[in-house]
Design an enzyme around this catalytic site. Structure first.
Site, PDB file in Angstrom:
ATOM      1  N   LYS A  50     -21.392 -22.286 -28.724  1.00  0.00           N
ATOM      2  CA  LYS A  50     -20.691 -23.074 -27.705  1.00  0.00           C
ATOM      3  C   LYS A  50     -21.402 -23.000 -26.355  1.00  0.00           C
ATOM      4  O   LYS A  50     -21.647 -24.027 -25.709  1.00  0.00           O
ATOM      5  CB  LYS A  50     -19.254 -22.567 -27.557  1.00  0.00           C
ATOM      6  CG  LYS A  50     -18.501 -23.081 -26.331  1.00  0.00           C
ATOM      7  CD  LYS A  50     -17.127 -22.443 -26.252  1.00  0.00           C
ATOM      8  CE  LYS A  50     -16.375 -22.893 -25.008  1.00  0.00           C
ATOM      9  NZ  LYS A  50     -16.788 -22.156 -23.804  1.00  0.00           N
ATOM     10  N   ASN A  51     -21.734 -21.793 -25.903  1.00  0.00           N
ATOM     11  CA  ASN A  51     -22.294 -21.648 -24.558  1.00  0.00           C
ATOM     12  C   ASN A  51     -23.686 -22.266 -24.443  1.00  0.00           C
ATOM     13  O   ASN A  51     -24.052 -22.784 -23.389  1.00  0.00           O
ATOM     14  CB  ASN A  51     -22.320 -20.167 -24.159  1.00  0.00           C
ATOM     15  CG  ASN A  51     -20.922 -19.612 -23.941  1.00  0.00           C
ATOM     16  OD1 ASN A  51     -19.983 -20.371 -23.675  1.00  0.00           O
ATOM     17  ND2 ASN A  51     -20.764 -18.313 -24.058  1.00  0.00           N
TER      18      ASN A  51
ATOM     19  N   MET B 164     -15.895  -8.052 -15.259  1.00  0.00           N
ATOM     20  CA  MET B 164     -16.147  -9.342 -14.623  1.00  0.00           C
ATOM     21  C   MET B 164     -14.881 -10.112 -14.250  1.00  0.00           C
ATOM     22  O   MET B 164     -14.819 -10.740 -13.195  1.00  0.00           O
ATOM     23  CB  MET B 164     -17.020 -10.209 -15.530  1.00  0.00           C
ATOM     24  CG  MET B 164     -18.445  -9.717 -15.650  1.00  0.00           C
ATOM     25  SD  MET B 164     -19.477 -10.827 -16.607  1.00  0.00           S
ATOM     26  CE  MET B 164     -19.483 -12.293 -15.576  1.00  0.00           C
TER      27      MET B 164
ATOM     28  N   ARG C 212     -14.942 -26.280 -17.791  1.00  0.00           N
ATOM     29  CA  ARG C 212     -15.787 -25.397 -16.989  1.00  0.00           C
ATOM     30  C   ARG C 212     -17.272 -25.785 -17.090  1.00  0.00           C
ATOM     31  O   ARG C 212     -18.000 -25.791 -16.104  1.00  0.00           O
ATOM     32  CB  ARG C 212     -15.600 -23.958 -17.485  1.00  0.00           C
ATOM     33  CG  ARG C 212     -16.500 -22.932 -16.794  1.00  0.00           C
ATOM     34  CD  ARG C 212     -16.006 -22.584 -15.429  1.00  0.00           C
ATOM     35  NE  ARG C 212     -16.912 -21.692 -14.729  1.00  0.00           N
ATOM     36  CZ  ARG C 212     -16.762 -21.316 -13.474  1.00  0.00           C
ATOM     37  NH1 ARG C 212     -15.739 -21.752 -12.789  1.00  0.00           N
ATOM     38  NH2 ARG C 212     -17.616 -20.514 -12.883  1.00  0.00           N
TER      39      ARG C 212
ATOM     40  N   ASP D  81     -11.049 -21.245 -18.963  1.00  0.00           N
ATOM     41  CA  ASP D  81     -10.108 -20.163 -19.217  1.00  0.00           C
ATOM     42  C   ASP D  81      -9.522 -19.617 -17.921  1.00  0.00           C
ATOM     43  O   ASP D  81     -10.217 -19.496 -16.908  1.00  0.00           O
ATOM     44  CB  ASP D  81     -10.809 -19.008 -19.944  1.00  0.00           C
ATOM     45  CG  ASP D  81     -11.127 -19.354 -21.385  1.00  0.00           C
ATOM     46  OD1 ASP D  81     -10.340 -20.098 -21.995  1.00  0.00           O
ATOM     47  OD2 ASP D  81     -12.160 -18.883 -21.899  1.00  0.00           O
TER      48      ASP D  81
ATOM     49  N   ASP E 158     -17.405 -11.745 -23.403  1.00  0.00           N
ATOM     50  CA  ASP E 158     -16.613 -12.539 -24.341  1.00  0.00           C
ATOM     51  C   ASP E 158     -16.208 -11.758 -25.584  1.00  0.00           C
ATOM     52  O   ASP E 158     -15.308 -12.178 -26.310  1.00  0.00           O
ATOM     53  CB  ASP E 158     -17.398 -13.786 -24.772  1.00  0.00           C
ATOM     54  CG  ASP E 158     -17.399 -14.868 -23.699  1.00  0.00           C
ATOM     55  OD1 ASP E 158     -16.582 -14.775 -22.766  1.00  0.00           O
ATOM     56  OD2 ASP E 158     -18.217 -15.799 -23.792  1.00  0.00           O
TER      57      ASP E 158
END
Length: 437
Positions: A22-23, A343, A97, A121, A321
C-alpha cells in the site's frame, strides 16, 4: 458501513499470497504525474486508499487503463490543473492521506501544486512541515489558507536544486521532495532522507524514467535534475506490513501458514522482531513458513534479564505500522513486553477493546503499554468492537480469530483501506468469518 462476524478459536492452515505494498503504491502512483508518457504499474493492491488515489488521478485528467485487477497504465499527457482549485478536489483530496504526494510531481512539472489538509488514520498529529520546508528550499513559494485548510506551493520560474537536512526522516516527505527534485535545475542533496524499501523502489522507478539519483538505500540522496522524464514499467513489492500481519495471525491462532513470495531481502528487521516474541518461522526459498505454535511462544528478555522493549524507529528500525500487531500477539505469549509507540500519540488507544476481551495490558501513557502474556492458559473472550484505524483494525481481527466465541467488528472500511479481500483470503485458510453490510 460494513461489519465482520468472526467465530474464533479455530486453527488455520494453508498458503497466502501477500498483496502489493500500500505505502509504495501511494508513492509510485503519484510519480506518473512527472511524465507525459505512458507508465505501467503492476501488483497494485485493490484496496480503498489506493483506489481513491487512482480515482483522483483520473479526475485530474490522467488517462487510466486497467489491464487486470492489479495492473494499470497511466498517461498524464493532458493534466487538468483547474481541477486542483475545484470544490470537488477539496473534498476528494482531504479524504486520503496519500494525496499529499501529488504536490511534489505537480510542482516539479507544472510549477504549482495544491492540496487540502489530507485525512487518513486518526492516530495523532501527522504534520506536513517536512514536505513544504523541502519545497521552499527548492525555491517554491508557500501559502496556506487557514480557514479552508488548503495548502499551495508555486514556482512559476521552476525549481532550483538545494542542500537540505530534513527535520525528520519522513517517508512521504522524502518521496514528495524527491519527486520535486528530479526535474529541478541543478543538484539537490537530501540528508536524513527516509531509506526504507518503498523509497528505494520509488528511486528505482524514477531512474528507469530517466532521473539521475545516487545514494539509493542510504539516508543521503543526491539528485541531479533532468529536463524531462519518460515512461516506464514498474512492479510494486509485497506489502511488508501485511506479511507481518500474517506472521502475527499465524502465531496467535496457532496455525500452520506459508506466506508466499515475500521478498525476504526487503523485510529488514521484521522477522527478527517477531522472533523476539518467540515466534518460529522458516525461510523456504522466498517464502515464510510458520509452523503451528501448539506449545505457544515465549518472549525473549534482554541478556541481563530485564523486560524486552519493542519500539518503532525509522528504517531499518521497526516500522510503527507493526506495533499494533505485535502488541496483540504478545497478549498470548509467555512473558512480558513493553511496547513503546514513539511516533503517534493515539495509536495505542485501541487496547481498551483488548482489555475488554480479557487481555492483561497496562496503558502507561499515550505512547507506552505493558503486556503480560496469557500463554494461552486464558483464552480471549469474544466481544463487539469498532475498528478505529487500519492497523488497529487488523489487530482486533487477529484477536477475534483467536478468541472464544463470536466477535463482531464494525467500521471494517478501515480494514479494507489497507487489506485486499481479507475475509476471502481468511476463509481460504479455514477461518469462519462473514462480511455483513
Amino acid at each position: 458501513m460494513g461489519t465482520f462476524k468472526i467465530e474464533g478459536g479455530i486453527p488455520l492452515q494453508g498458503e497466502v499470497q501477500p498483496q502489493g505494498a500500500k505505502n509504495e503504491a501511494l508513492q509510485v502512483l503519484c510519480a506518473v504525474l512527472l511524465t507525459s508518457e505512458k507508465v505501467t504499474i503492476s501488483n497494485i493492491p485493490d484496496i480503498i486508499d489506493v483506489n481513491k488515489l487512482i480515482t483522483l488521478l483520473g479526475n485530474l485528467g490522467v488517462k487510466i487503463e486497467k489491464l487486470d485487477r492489479n495492473t494499470y497504465t497511466f498517461q498524464a499527457d493532458n493534466v487538468d490543473l483547474d481541477y486542483l482549485k475545484s470544490d470537488a478536489f477539496r473534498e476528494e483530496g482531504k479524504s486520503l492521506r496519500g494525496s499529499i504526494m501529488i504536490v511534489g510531481p505537480l510542482l516539479a512539472r507544472f510549477g504549482q501544486g495544491y492540496i487540502p489538509k489530507p485525512g487518513g488514520d486518526k492516530i495523532g498529529r501527522r504534520r506536513l512541515d517536512t514536505h513544504f520546508d523541502g519545497f521552499i528550499n527548492l525555491g517554491a513559494t508557500f501559502r496556506y489558507n487557514r480557514e479552508e485548510y488548503f495548502y499551495g506551493v508555486e514556482a512559476p520560474n521552476g525549481l532550483k536544486g538545494a542542500y537540505m537536512l530534513l527535520d525528520e526522516a519522513s517517508v512521504t516527505g522524502t518521496a514528495n521532495i524527491l519527486m520535486a527534485a528530479v526535474l529541478a535545475e541543478g543538484t539537490t542533496t537530501i540528508y536524513n532522507a527516509a531509506c526504507e524499501p518503498y523509497i528505494q523502489q520509488l528511486c528505482d522507478m524514477l531512474v528507469a524514467m530517466g532521473a539521475n539519483i545516487s545514494g539509493i538505500g542510504s539516508n543521503l540522496l543526491v539528485i541531479n535534475g533532468v529536463q524531462e522524464l519518460r515512461g516506464c514499467e514498474h512492479r510494486i513489492l509485497p506489502d511488508m506490513i501485511e506479511i507481518g500481519s500474517w506472521i502475527g495471525l499465524a502465531a496467535m491462532t496457532r496455525s500452520e501458514i506459508t506466506i508466499k513470495n515475500v521478498s525476504w531481502d526487503s523485510l529488514g528487521i521484521i522477522p527478527t522482531a517477531f522472533g523476539k516474541l518467540g515466534i518460529r518461522m522458516e525461510k523456504r526459498n522466498d517464502d515464510i513458513y510458520i509452523p503451528a505454535h501448539t506449545n505457544g511462544y515465549e518472549i525473549q528478555n534482554y541478556i541481563d534479564g530485564s523486560i524486552l522493549t519493542m519500539a518503532d524507529a525509522p528504517w531499518p528500525g521497526l516500522t510503527p505500522d507493526l506495533l499494533s500487531i505485535i502488541l496483540v500477539v504478545a497478549t498470548q505469549a509467555r512473558g512480558e513486553v513493553l511496547i513503546h509507540q514513539k511516533m503517534f500519540e493515539s495509536r495505542l488507544f485501541f487496547v481498551d477493546k483488548l482489555i475488554d476481551m480479557g487481555a492483561k495490558i497496562i496503558l502507561c501513557d499515550p505512547h507506552r503499554a505493558v503486556i503480560i502474556g496469557h500463554d494461552f492458559k486464558s483464552q480471549l473472550k469474544a466481544t463487539k468492537m469498532t475498528s478505529p484505524d487500519i492497523r488497529a483494525g487488523i489487530s482486533l481481527l487477529i484477536a477475534a480469530l483467536s478468541a472464544k466465541g463470536i466477535s463482531v467488528i464494525q467500521n471494517i472500511d478501515q480494514i479494507d483501506r489497507g487489506y485486499e479481500d481479507i475475509d476471502i483470503r481468511l476463509k481460504a485458510l479455514g477461518a469462519k468469518i462473514e462480511r455483513v453490510d
